[in-house]
Design a protein around this motif. Sequence first.
Motif, PDB file in Angstrom:
ATOM      1  N   ARG A  80       0.512  -1.096  -0.127  1.00 37.99           N
ATOM      2  CA  ARG A  80      -0.104   0.031   0.037  1.00 37.99           C
ATOM      3  C   ARG A  80       0.994   1.182   0.126  1.00 37.99           C
ATOM      4  NH1 ARG A  80      -3.778   1.421   5.217  1.00 37.99           N
ATOM      5  NH2 ARG A  80      -3.152   3.649   4.972  1.00 37.99           N
ATOM      6  N   ARG A  81       0.458   2.206  -0.805  1.00 36.34           N
ATOM      7  CA  ARG A  81       1.138   3.469  -0.851  1.00 36.34           C
ATOM      8  C   ARG A  81       1.091   4.212   0.391  1.00 36.34           C
ATOM      9  NH1 ARG A  81       4.118   4.390  -4.982  1.00 36.34           N
ATOM     10  NH2 ARG A  81       3.696   6.823  -4.993  1.00 36.34           N
ATOM     11  N   MET A  82       2.145   4.870   0.697  1.00 35.62           N
ATOM     12  CA  MET A  82       1.992   5.887   1.885  1.00 35.62           C
ATOM     13  C   MET A  82       3.195   6.893   1.562  1.00 35.62           C
ATOM     14  SD  MET A  82       3.866   3.899   5.040  1.00 35.62           S
ATOM     15  CE  MET A  82       2.298   3.577   5.746  1.00 35.62           C
ATOM     16  N   ASN A  83       2.745   8.187   2.302  1.00 35.43           N
ATOM     17  CA  ASN A  83       3.950   9.150   2.126  1.00 35.43           C
ATOM     18  C   ASN A  83       5.022   9.064   3.284  1.00 35.43           C
ATOM     19  OD1 ASN A  83       3.098  10.361   4.506  1.00 35.43           O
ATOM     20  ND2 ASN A  83       1.604  11.532   3.565  1.00 35.43           N
ATOM     21  N   TYR A  84       6.113   9.613   2.786  1.00 40.00           N
ATOM     22  CA  TYR A  84       7.429   9.613   3.916  1.00 40.00           C
ATOM     23  C   TYR A  84       7.087   9.879   5.033  1.00 40.00           C
ATOM     24  CZ  TYR A  84      12.028  10.654   5.554  1.00 40.00           C
ATOM     25  OH  TYR A  84      13.084  10.960   6.471  1.00 40.00           O
ATOM     26  N   ILE A  85       6.377  11.092   5.379  1.00 37.38           N
ATOM     27  CA  ILE A  85       6.130  11.642   6.481  1.00 37.38           C
ATOM     28  C   ILE A  85       5.430  10.332   7.743  1.00 37.38           C
ATOM     29  CG2 ILE A  85       5.015  13.412   8.120  1.00 37.38           C
ATOM     30  CD1 ILE A  85       5.345  15.187   5.631  1.00 37.38           C
ATOM     31  N   ALA A  86       4.284   9.970   7.029  1.00 36.05           N
ATOM     32  CA  ALA A  86       3.666   8.880   7.653  1.00 36.05           C
ATOM     33  C   ALA A  86       4.557   7.725   8.158  1.00 36.05           C
ATOM     34  CB  ALA A  86       2.134   8.473   6.867  1.00 36.05           C
ATOM     35  N   ALA A  87       5.287   7.273   7.208  1.00 34.50           N
ATOM     36  CA  ALA A  87       6.205   6.015   7.398  1.00 34.50           C
ATOM     37  C   ALA A  87       7.163   6.272   8.370  1.00 34.50           C
ATOM     38  CB  ALA A  87       6.913   5.763   5.798  1.00 34.50           C
ATOM     39  N   LYS A  88       7.649   7.430   8.441  1.00 37.28           N
ATOM     40  CA  LYS A  88       8.826   7.875   9.357  1.00 37.28           C
ATOM     41  C   LYS A  88       8.082   8.017  10.645  1.00 37.28           C
ATOM     42  CE  LYS A  88      12.277  11.049  10.503  1.00 37.28           C
ATOM     43  NZ  LYS A  88      13.181  12.234  10.075  1.00 37.28           N
ATOM     44  N   LYS A  89       6.815   8.347  10.927  1.00 35.42           N
ATOM     45  CA  LYS A  89       6.192   8.475  12.248  1.00 35.42           C
ATOM     46  C   LYS A  89       6.068   7.013  12.717  1.00 35.42           C
ATOM     47  CE  LYS A  89       1.521   9.122  12.872  1.00 35.42           C
ATOM     48  NZ  LYS A  89       0.265   9.608  12.625  1.00 35.42           N
ATOM     49  N   TYR A  90       5.392   6.023  11.817  1.00 38.04           N
ATOM     50  CA  TYR A  90       5.306   4.659  12.245  1.00 38.04           C
ATOM     51  C   TYR A  90       6.426   3.896  12.493  1.00 38.04           C
ATOM     52  CZ  TYR A  90       0.293   5.658  10.793  1.00 38.04           C
ATOM     53  OH  TYR A  90      -1.013   6.437  10.901  1.00 38.04           O
ATOM     54  N   LEU A  91       7.510   4.210  11.786  1.00 37.28           N
ATOM     55  CA  LEU A  91       8.658   3.364  11.758  1.00 37.28           C
ATOM     56  C   LEU A  91       9.526   3.848  13.226  1.00 37.28           C
ATOM     57  CD1 LEU A  91      10.388   3.438   8.290  1.00 37.28           C
ATOM     58  CD2 LEU A  91       9.659   1.558   9.678  1.00 37.28           C
ATOM     59  N   ALA A  92       9.381   5.255  13.336  1.00 35.30           N
ATOM     60  CA  ALA A  92       9.902   5.754  14.933  1.00 35.30           C
ATOM     61  C   ALA A  92       8.966   5.232  15.952  1.00 35.30           C
ATOM     62  CB  ALA A  92       9.633   7.136  14.880  1.00 35.30           C
ATOM     63  N   LEU A  93       7.684   5.154  15.866  1.00 35.38           N
ATOM     64  CA  LEU A  93       6.915   4.460  16.828  1.00 35.38           C
ATOM     65  C   LEU A  93       7.083   3.135  17.164  1.00 35.38           C
ATOM     66  CD1 LEU A  93       4.326   4.441  18.844  1.00 35.38           C
ATOM     67  CD2 LEU A  93       2.922   3.353  16.656  1.00 35.38           C
ATOM     68  N   LEU A  94       7.449   2.166  16.289  1.00 35.61           N
ATOM     69  CA  LEU A  94       7.788   0.932  16.091  1.00 35.61           C
ATOM     70  C   LEU A  94       9.310   0.694  17.153  1.00 35.61           C
ATOM     71  CD1 LEU A  94       6.405  -0.369  12.970  1.00 35.61           C
ATOM     72  CD2 LEU A  94       5.797  -1.231  15.308  1.00 35.61           C
ATOM     73  N   LYS A  95      10.136   1.578  16.636  1.00 33.99           N
ATOM     74  CA  LYS A  95      11.509   1.617  16.965  1.00 33.99           C
ATOM     75  C   LYS A  95      11.485   2.022  18.687  1.00 33.99           C
ATOM     76  CE  LYS A  95      15.771   3.859  16.842  1.00 33.99           C
ATOM     77  NZ  LYS A  95      16.422   5.379  16.992  1.00 33.99           N
ATOM     78  N   LYS A  96      10.690   3.245  19.177  1.00 28.71           N
ATOM     79  CA  LYS A  96      10.252   3.344  20.243  1.00 28.71           C
ATOM     80  C   LYS A  96       9.867   2.246  21.144  1.00 28.71           C
ATOM     81  CE  LYS A  96       7.899   6.596  23.275  1.00 28.71           C
ATOM     82  NZ  LYS A  96       7.066   7.742  23.263  1.00 28.71           N
ATOM     83  N   LEU A  97       8.931   1.540  20.923  1.00 28.05           N
ATOM     84  CA  LEU A  97       8.223   0.542  21.508  1.00 28.05           C
ATOM     85  C   LEU A  97       9.288  -0.829  21.619  1.00 28.05           C
ATOM     86  CD1 LEU A  97       4.785   0.496  20.057  1.00 28.05           C
ATOM     87  CD2 LEU A  97       5.464   1.574  22.289  1.00 28.05           C
ATOM     88  N   LEU A  98       9.905  -1.063  20.553  1.00 26.97           N
ATOM     89  CA  LEU A  98      10.858  -2.169  20.516  1.00 26.97           C
ATOM     90  C   LEU A  98      11.995  -1.605  21.557  1.00 26.97           C
ATOM     91  CD1 LEU A  98      10.918  -3.281  16.843  1.00 26.97           C
ATOM     92  CD2 LEU A  98      10.504  -4.566  18.865  1.00 26.97           C
ATOM     93  N   GLU A  99      12.459  -0.623  21.519  1.00 18.45           N
ATOM     94  CA  GLU A  99      13.324  -0.018  22.617  1.00 18.45           C
ATOM     95  C   GLU A  99      13.187  -0.325  24.222  1.00 18.45           C
ATOM     96  OE1 GLU A  99      14.909   3.658  21.196  1.00 18.45           O
ATOM     97  OE2 GLU A  99      16.056   3.013  19.840  1.00 18.45           O
ATOM     98  N   LEU A 100      11.790   0.189  24.163  1.00 17.26           N
ATOM     99  CA  LEU A 100      11.157  -0.065  25.521  1.00 17.26           C
ATOM    100  C   LEU A 100      11.183  -1.721  26.055  1.00 17.26           C
ATOM    101  CD1 LEU A 100       8.069   2.200  25.611  1.00 17.26           C
ATOM    102  CD2 LEU A 100      10.070   2.296  26.927  1.00 17.26           C
ATOM    103  N   LEU A 101      10.865  -2.404  25.039  1.00 20.04           N
ATOM    104  CA  LEU A 101      10.915  -3.983  25.747  1.00 20.04           C
ATOM    105  C   LEU A 101      12.283  -4.428  25.833  1.00 20.04           C
ATOM    106  CD1 LEU A 101       8.273  -5.091  23.130  1.00 20.04           C
ATOM    107  CD2 LEU A 101       8.106  -4.792  25.494  1.00 20.04           C
ATOM    108  N   GLN A 102      13.311  -3.547  25.199  1.00 10.81           N
ATOM    109  CA  GLN A 102      14.513  -4.332  25.137  1.00 10.81           C
ATOM    110  C   GLN A 102      15.323  -3.674  26.502  1.00 10.81           C
ATOM    111  OE1 GLN A 102      16.469  -3.454  21.611  1.00 10.81           O
ATOM    112  NE2 GLN A 102      15.523  -5.097  20.603  1.00 10.81           N
ATOM    113  N   SER A 103      14.703  -2.741  26.987  1.00 12.80           N
ATOM    114  CA  SER A 103      15.429  -1.899  28.234  1.00 12.80           C
ATOM    115  C   SER A 103      15.130  -2.550  29.533  1.00 12.80           C
ATOM    116  CB  SER A 103      15.016  -0.454  28.545  1.00 12.80           C
ATOM    117  OG  SER A 103      13.789  -0.385  28.263  1.00 12.80           O
TER     118      SER A 103
END
Length: 103
Positions: A80-103
């Motif tokens: 599915r097509r999406m713009n760069y800003i939305a993709a960056k927002k969702y990727l940053a959210l996933l990165k943040k959540l994964l970092e929380l789980l690893q800490s």
Amino acid sequence: DFERKLEDIKTSGGYGEPIMHLSRRLVRTVQSDVKFTGMFAKNPKEMARFFVDNYPGIGSRRELQSQLTSVFRIAENPTRRMNYIAAKKYLALLKKLLELLQS
């Protein structure tokens, strides 16, 4: 490293695939967590509740649930097509959540 990978994805235009892979990793990690008491980690409501209950300061459960709903929808159809800003927002959210789980 994260920003470099994001730029590579931006060049190729394939934002959905990395979101799909990171969301799968997040679901697997949450399911294996002893504190997760829900039935399905892929349920945005249960996952949002898990993070709000176990990681104070994560923000509003409603907001997180809304974002996770969008992430899982994208992961179901990564082409599915999406713009760069939305993709960056969702990727940053996933990165943040994964970092929380690893800490």
